[in-house]
Scaffold this active site. Structure first.
Site, PDB file in Angstrom:
ATOM      1  N   ARG B 384       0.939  -1.281  -0.168  1.00 54.75           N
ATOM      2  CA  ARG B 384      -0.100   0.159  -0.011  1.00 54.75           C
ATOM      3  C   ARG B 384       0.824   1.304   0.014  1.00 54.75           C
ATOM      4  NH1 ARG B 384      -5.883  -0.134   2.397  1.00 54.75           N
ATOM      5  NH2 ARG B 384      -6.807   1.730   1.297  1.00 54.75           N
ATOM      6  N   CYS B 385       1.691   1.407  -1.078  1.00 55.19           N
ATOM      7  CA  CYS B 385       2.702   2.445  -0.909  1.00 55.19           C
ATOM      8  C   CYS B 385       3.390   2.691  -2.385  1.00 55.19           C
ATOM      9  CB  CYS B 385       3.779   1.623   0.037  1.00 55.19           C
ATOM     10  SG  CYS B 385       5.624   2.264  -0.495  1.00 55.19           S
ATOM     11  N   GLU B 760      -3.052   5.202  -0.919  1.00 57.89           N
ATOM     12  CA  GLU B 760      -1.926   4.714  -0.151  1.00 57.89           C
ATOM     13  C   GLU B 760      -1.792   5.863   1.067  1.00 57.89           C
ATOM     14  OE1 GLU B 760       0.374   3.770  -3.469  1.00 57.89           O
ATOM     15  OE2 GLU B 760      -0.312   1.761  -3.355  1.00 57.89           O
TER      16      GLU B 760
END
Lengths: 164, 806, 277
Positions: B384-385, B760
């Site tokens: 999530r980045c 994110e």
């Protein structure tokens, strides 16, 4: 191992099939009966994605053998849609309040919430959070799930009042 | 006509376009259990594959005996590296320019590594087959510490690289060294550090964790020997890239491979990479002529398919005594595990770690990252980045707090005086980025006011006094974070994966009756693309969102795109959607003008129609225009109404946010309670506020887990200690905090609709926010830095070390 | 996560169940709720060829309270225990503890008998039953016998029950009215085993203290109870700290666990004292 004949009621219908004794209920539902609403998320009875309603209990079907369910009454997410094909109140409230994202936990979550509201028709937010604590969700942070369940409770209660 | 009496606002509302909280179209299926995930796929004669995995973290594989396994009823084949070698598939290329064993080739490098692949009639027979395979191992010395891995006499992990002094990203200076990546001006930064009023120095560790989507990774490979066509269904966040990679490594022509990502039960970066399960399933289908399914168990997932973070970031930050930051220095040791399988754009072996100057105007900076091999699982995915932005944000937001301690300043004030000012955008950062837009001060003040910051500090001080008087054992921590993201990878000039430029795509077709289908190169894993991308089209061309079907994930039908991760769908594919819609609108304008018998320039777009300028009673609706495009021969215009756009973004987008957390900490047990969490996000133009809020809730909850307990841990023998959900912390509804969301809107100047992406941000921003709250609670007692995850015993240890247990 | 094959039996009465046990020796295991055994089978760490499902045996069900004793059929689920108002009124400690076990789904399936019989040091009920001075009734070929909970646990997964016996009932003396009680548990999250948990009863004629997951068996300390009964809280805590032997795991190192054990015990004592009439 020889297979066993297994028979139970599923979403109001008699179903049967052959399975090895070691076959887990979740696999029997998904593979043999092609009921793929309940999902497999952890296999160690932590995540609740495989939750079904068995004999009035919320049960993690990854931790029950199909043969143990012989003779039982089972409801899965597929059984919670209205008979006319429209969404049930919980399903509708999950949609209304954005109580789902990827949808993978949703069948287990709604099936669990269904039993929770049967037992406690007017839960507080805290009771909802405690009551769904056997179901993990990785997308929503639960806030909208809780909102959806509380909204469903309210709607079910107002339906009930209207009927009385 | 009823239509004519509707105001533009009413007509606009009917469209359910951008800015409205449109209910999700996906949910009708999902709420009824009618999703279609990989494990739901059943094909005639389908077989199941399962892996024999290594119990050792580092061992030589002396022999593999498959005889007993092959005798198990239902077992059809057992593949080992020896079987794959003639096909050249016993190793595969990684996304990071390294290579990875598909099946153990002579040795294993991490516990859980794939050693043999058993193919059987069903998963029960496959499991029996796995249990019957006998493997003889000779264990080797294990290295789990990335610093010890660089000792001169450390065991050699990658014997296949013996003598290779040049890696995919430059020189290798040690047998366990992968790369060194340097950014910024080292000499200038060191000069600033040498002369600064104040320098704060700290080691900031962002521990190893795992994305853990609720659905594990899996695939179904089906080789049709008659047509020669391979169909591969899988949990792929980048289906088109998987097709290309599958073609390159298997030799099957790309047009004979069809990759389909069906519904995906969460991805979070876990499903970007190519895993041995996919390769083995393809080979097994070719060998057996039958479809082969592989779905990993949760233990397999936590042990072998990917990990995230594991960055040891040594930092130095220089400032004037008034608190103006003058320079930033960072050296990172990155633990990549046994193979470098990080999912980053090719030119960025440490992703966008060079966004580590954060939201601050820092004149000079220097960053070096050393990638190192250890006996752990490969991965290094962007959980999530957007490619190490999480690590960068955590680093700078901790360094700001450390500096605030050194300066004896309030950390909110320190941020305020160092923010990049609104008028400085577009802002050129010291480490090479051009921030597109931002208004940090406005967001910051809004956040501080919303939580009543000064009042909170007073309450905290009162609590501290009560604690010192022995009236309470609970401290209050106030966690602050202002993060800047860098998402939407990315401009093809500097962003590619395996040579594939990181553009994305959308194709829109308008049907004769005025409804439409759109196909994109991305794939939703819960983000609600079918809902939001239709909203973009609705606003751009005036067709109701409810009349637009959206399709993704089938490489035979969708235009090529690089997929969904790194918050890139809205910045890149969302832009492609708007651009494709605008092509359609331009053509619609020509058709409308022709039908209204005026010049093209004499009509203008009005919500869902083109009207004659100055004569609003003369118009053609998009519905009428759509039909005309199919049934009238319009001079100079091709029939039909469709368009495709391949969008190469001119820049990244830079969403930002201000998060504030208030936490109560029990000094005696290390337990905590999050009292409030306020999240202000600025993701530019907001397409669907409901979905944005949902993304923030979810991302912040993942951040909460990471900060407060979630980790992938190994013991010194390389044994994985967190392979089930008993020990890998995923919070339930009971532990998860309640969130308050807020926003400001600073559109991206270069994005067609000004959107920046949001998926994110909450993970990037919440981790330092929670962590800072823990640190802040103990700041009065002298705590400077303590590593995550802040689970009970580690918080207890802070208090113990500070002498707070009497 | 796929178990090895076995044969399934669902006997209708205890005698049949024991016959199957006797016929297959250590190749047979009984299953109640299955939430301890089935995960072990899926990991292939429990090796068995015959699974004897007790769900059809009526004699193992039901909750009765009579003559100062609450009797719980071994197949009573945690959920049934929680929902039983009479039991909650008679022994509120049971409900307070059961609500802190696992999660809702597991409580629907998990049984009190399974929880106490398995010998898992992480389970909450064994310590609780020691605190309450419960007795377990065992049924075997030789007939029935009772064993005190305080004598039942020998080591992790080793108990006084022989492989050929089935635990059928739990008999719990109802504490005198006005007895203070508390179950305090620290855990990382819902569904986790205890980092430390304490069961405390304080009555007019004595006190009883037991702790969970701090040794390879539950820890009941007579000395701790005696100290507490005399009002010596620090003596109680010291006695308990001397009796526990925690191991390091992902919940934390030994020093932490010892510290937390004392904190949790003090909390349980405070709570029990505040409830004492």
């Amino acid at each position: 191992m020889s297979k066993m004949h297994i028979k139970f009621r599923l979403n109001g219908q008699e179903v049967e099939g052959l399975a090895e004794p070691r076959m887990l209920l979740i696999h029997f539902l998904r593979e043999n009966l092609k009921v793929t609403g309940p999902h497999i998320g952890c296999e160690t009875s932590h995540c609740g994605a495989c939750t079904v309603d068995m004999g009035g209990k919320s049960v993690k079907s990854c931790t029950v053998f199909a043969c143990q369910a012989d003779g039982a009454e089972i409801t899965t997410i597929e059984g919670l849609t209205n008979p006319d094909g429209t969404l049930g109140v919980l399903q509708e409230m999950f949609r209304e309040h954005h109580g789902l994202q990827c949808g993978f936990c949703t069948p287990g979550m709604i099936t669990r919430a269904h039993r929770l509201l049967q037992e406690n028709p007017t839960p507080t937010e805290e009771e909802v959070r405690f009551g769904i604590s056997g179901n993990l969700c990785r997308c929503t942070g639960y806030q909208n799930i809780v909102k959806a369940i509380l909204a469903a409770a309210e709607q079910l209660n107002s339906h009930k009042e209207a009927a009385e | 006509m009823k239509d004519e009496v509707q105001s533009p606002e009413e007509r606009s509302a009917t469209l359910k376009g951008m800015g409205c909280s449109r209910k999700r179209v996906e949910d009708v299926r999902f709420t009824q259990g009618r999703g279609n995930y990989v494990d739901d796929i059943k094909l005639d004669g389908m077989l199941t594959g399962d892996f024999v995995r290594s119990p050792y973290a580092h061992a030589r594989v002396l022999s593999i005996d498959t005889e007993a396994a092959l005798a198990v009823p239902g077992v059809l084949a057992v593949l080992t590296a020896k079987d794959l070698e003639p096909l050249g598939l016993h190793w595969m290329p990684t996304l990071a320019g390294d290579k990875q064993m598909v099946l153990a080739d002579g040795k294993v490098l991490f516990q859980g590594q794939e050693v043999a692949y058993v193919v059987a009639t069903d998963r029960y027979a496959a499991a029996d087959g796995v249990a019957a395979v006998e493997v003889d191992y000779e264990d080797l010395p294990v290295v789990t510490d990335p610093f010890k891995a660089m000792d001169p006499d450390a065991p050699v992990l990658r014997e296949d690289l013996a003598g290779q002094t040049e890696g995919a990203h430059g020189p290798r200076r040690h047998h366990n060294h992968i790369f060194t990546w340097e950014q910024g001006d080292k000499a200038a930064t060191e000069a600033v550090l040498a002369e600064a009023d104040v320098v704060a120095e700290e080691m900031v560790y962002y521990h190893r964790t795992h994305p853990m989507p609720l659905e594990t990774c899996g695939c179904v490979a089906s080789m049709d020997k008659v047509t020669g066509k391979l169909t591969l269904w899988g949990t792929f966040q980048a289906p088109h890239a998987v097709r290309t990679v599958a073609s390159l490594i298997s030799g099957i022509a790309e047009h004979n491979i069809r990759v389909i990502s069906p519904d995906i039960g969460g991805g979070f970066g876990n499903k970007v990479g190519v895993y041995p399960g996919y390769v083995c399933s393809i080979v097994a289908s070719i060998v057996t002529g039958k479809p082969v399914k592989w779905v990993e168990s949760r233990m397999d997932n936590l042990m072998s398919t990917a990990f995230a973070r594991d960055y040891w970031m040594q930092g130095k930050i220089a400032a004037t005594k008034e608190g103006r930051i003058t320079g930033l220095w960072c050296h990172t040791t990155a633990d990549h595990g046994g193979f470098d399988a990080c999912a980053d754009p090719t030119k960025f072996p440490a992703g966008f770690m060079n966004i580590c100057t954060g939201s601050y105007d820092i004149p000079v900076a220097y960053l070096a990252v050393d990638g190192v091999y250890t006996n752990k699982a490969p991965g290094g995915v962007a959980y999530r980045c957007s490619f190490r932005v999480t690590e960068a944000a955590y680093f700078i937001e901790r360094m700001i707090e450390v500096l605030a301690i050194k300066l004896n300043m309030d950390a909110a004030e320190l941020r305020r005086i160092n923010f990049i000012r609104k008028e400085q955008f577009p802002y050129q950062s010291a480490l090479g980025w051009e921030y597109d837009s931002g208004d940090y001060h406005t967001a910051w003040e809004k956040a501080l006011n919303a939580v009543g910051y000064d009042g909170l500090r007073r309450e905290q001080a009162e609590r501290l006094e009560a604690f010192k008087r022995g009236e309470t054992r609970k401290l209050i921590g106030i966690g602050l974070t202002h993060f800047t993201e860098i998402v939407g990878a990315g401009p093809v000039k500097n962003c590619d994966i395996l040579g594939l430029g990181m553009f994305d795509s959308c194709e829109i077709r308008i049907h004769p009756t005025g409804s439409a289908i759109a196909r994109l190169g991305t794939i939703s894993q819960g983000q609600g693309h079918a809902t939001t991308f239709a909203q973009i089209i609705a606003s751009e061309i005036g067709i109701p969102a409810d009349d637009i079907t959206l399709e993704e994930g089938d490489t035979d039908t969708a235009p090529y795109g690089l997929g969904t991760y790194g918050s890139r769908s809205t910045p890149v594919a969302g832009a492609a959607t708007a651009m494709a819609a605008r092509k359609i609108r331009a053509k619609a304008q020509m058709i409308a003008a022709y039908l209204l018998e005026v010049h093209d320039d004499d009509v203008e777009f009005d919500v869902d129609r083109f009207v004659v300028k100055g004569a609003p009673e003369r118009f053609k609706t998009m519905k009428e225009i759509a039909f005309a495009s199919y049934n009238q021969a319009i001079p100079g215009v091709e029939p039909g109404l469709e368009a495709v756009s391949y969008y190469d973004p001119p820049n990244m987008t830079y969403p930002f946010g201000a998060y504030i957390c208030v936490m109560e900490i029990d000094v005696d047990t290390g337990e905590h309670a999050v009292r409030s969490f306020y999240a202000l996000d600025d993701c530019g133009t907001r397409i669907n506020p409901m979905i944005i809020e949902g993304q923030v809730h979810g991302g912040a909850t993942e951040g909460y887990a990471i900060a407060m307990g979630q980790e992938i841990a190994y013991d010194e023998m390389g044994n994985h200690k967190t392979a089930t959900l008993m020990d890998f912390f995923v919070p339930t509804a009971w532990e998860t905090p309640h969130y308050t969301t807020d926003f400001t809107v600073t559109p991206s100047p270069h994005h067609p609709i000004g959107a920046k992406g949001v998926g994110e941000s909450p993970n990037v921003g919440s981790v330092p926010c929670f962590s800072n709250a823990v640190h802040d609670a103990f700041r009065p007692f002298g705590l400077v830095q303590s590593h995550m995850p802040h689970d009970h015993w580690r918080i207890w240890k802070i208090a113990e070390d500070l002498g707070l247990h009497v | 996560m796929i178990p090895a094959g076995f044969e399934y039996h669902r006997p209708a009465d205890l005698a049949s169940a024991v016959d199957i046990l006797r016929a297959h020796g250590d190749e047979a295991r009984v299953v109640a709720g299955g939430h301890s055994l089935i995960p072990m089978m899926k990991l292939r760490m429990a090796d068995l060829r015959h699974l004897i499902d007790l769900q059809a045996i009526g004699a193992l069900k039901g909750i009765t309270i009579a003559e100062g004793t609450a009797t719980l059929g071994a197949m009573t689920t945690q959920h049934e225990l929680i929902e039983n108002a009479d039991l909650a009124a008679a022994i509120p400690l049971l409900r307070e503890a059961a609500l802190q076990i696992a999660d809702p789904q597991v409580r629907y399936m998990g049984t009190v008998g399974g929880n106490v019989a398995n010998g898992d040091p992480g389970n909450d009920m064994p310590g609780l039953m020691q605190c309450l001075d419960a007795r377990f009734e065992l049924y075997g070929a030789e007939g029935t016998r009772q064993v005190a909970a305080r004598d039942f646990y020998e080591a992790a997964y080793f108990t006084a029950r022989s492989d050929l016996e089935i635990l059928t009932k739990i008999l719990i003396p109802v504490p005198a009215s006005g007895t203070g009680y508390a179950y305090a548990k620290q855990k990382r999250k819902i569904g986790d085993y205890a980092t430390a948990a304490a069961a405390v009863l304080i009555g007019s004629d004595g006190a009883s203290v037991a702790m969970t997951n701090l040794s390879d068996t539950p820890v009941w300390s007579e000395e701790a109870g005696t100290a507490l009964a005399s009002g010596d809280i620090e003596g109680c805590v010291a006695a308990m700290l001397a009796a526990i032997d925690p191991q390091e795991d992902m919940r934390g190192p030994i020093a932490f666990k010892k510290h937390v054990a004392a904190v949790i015990l003090r909390r349980a004592i405070d709570s029990a004292l505040s409830r004492r009439a």
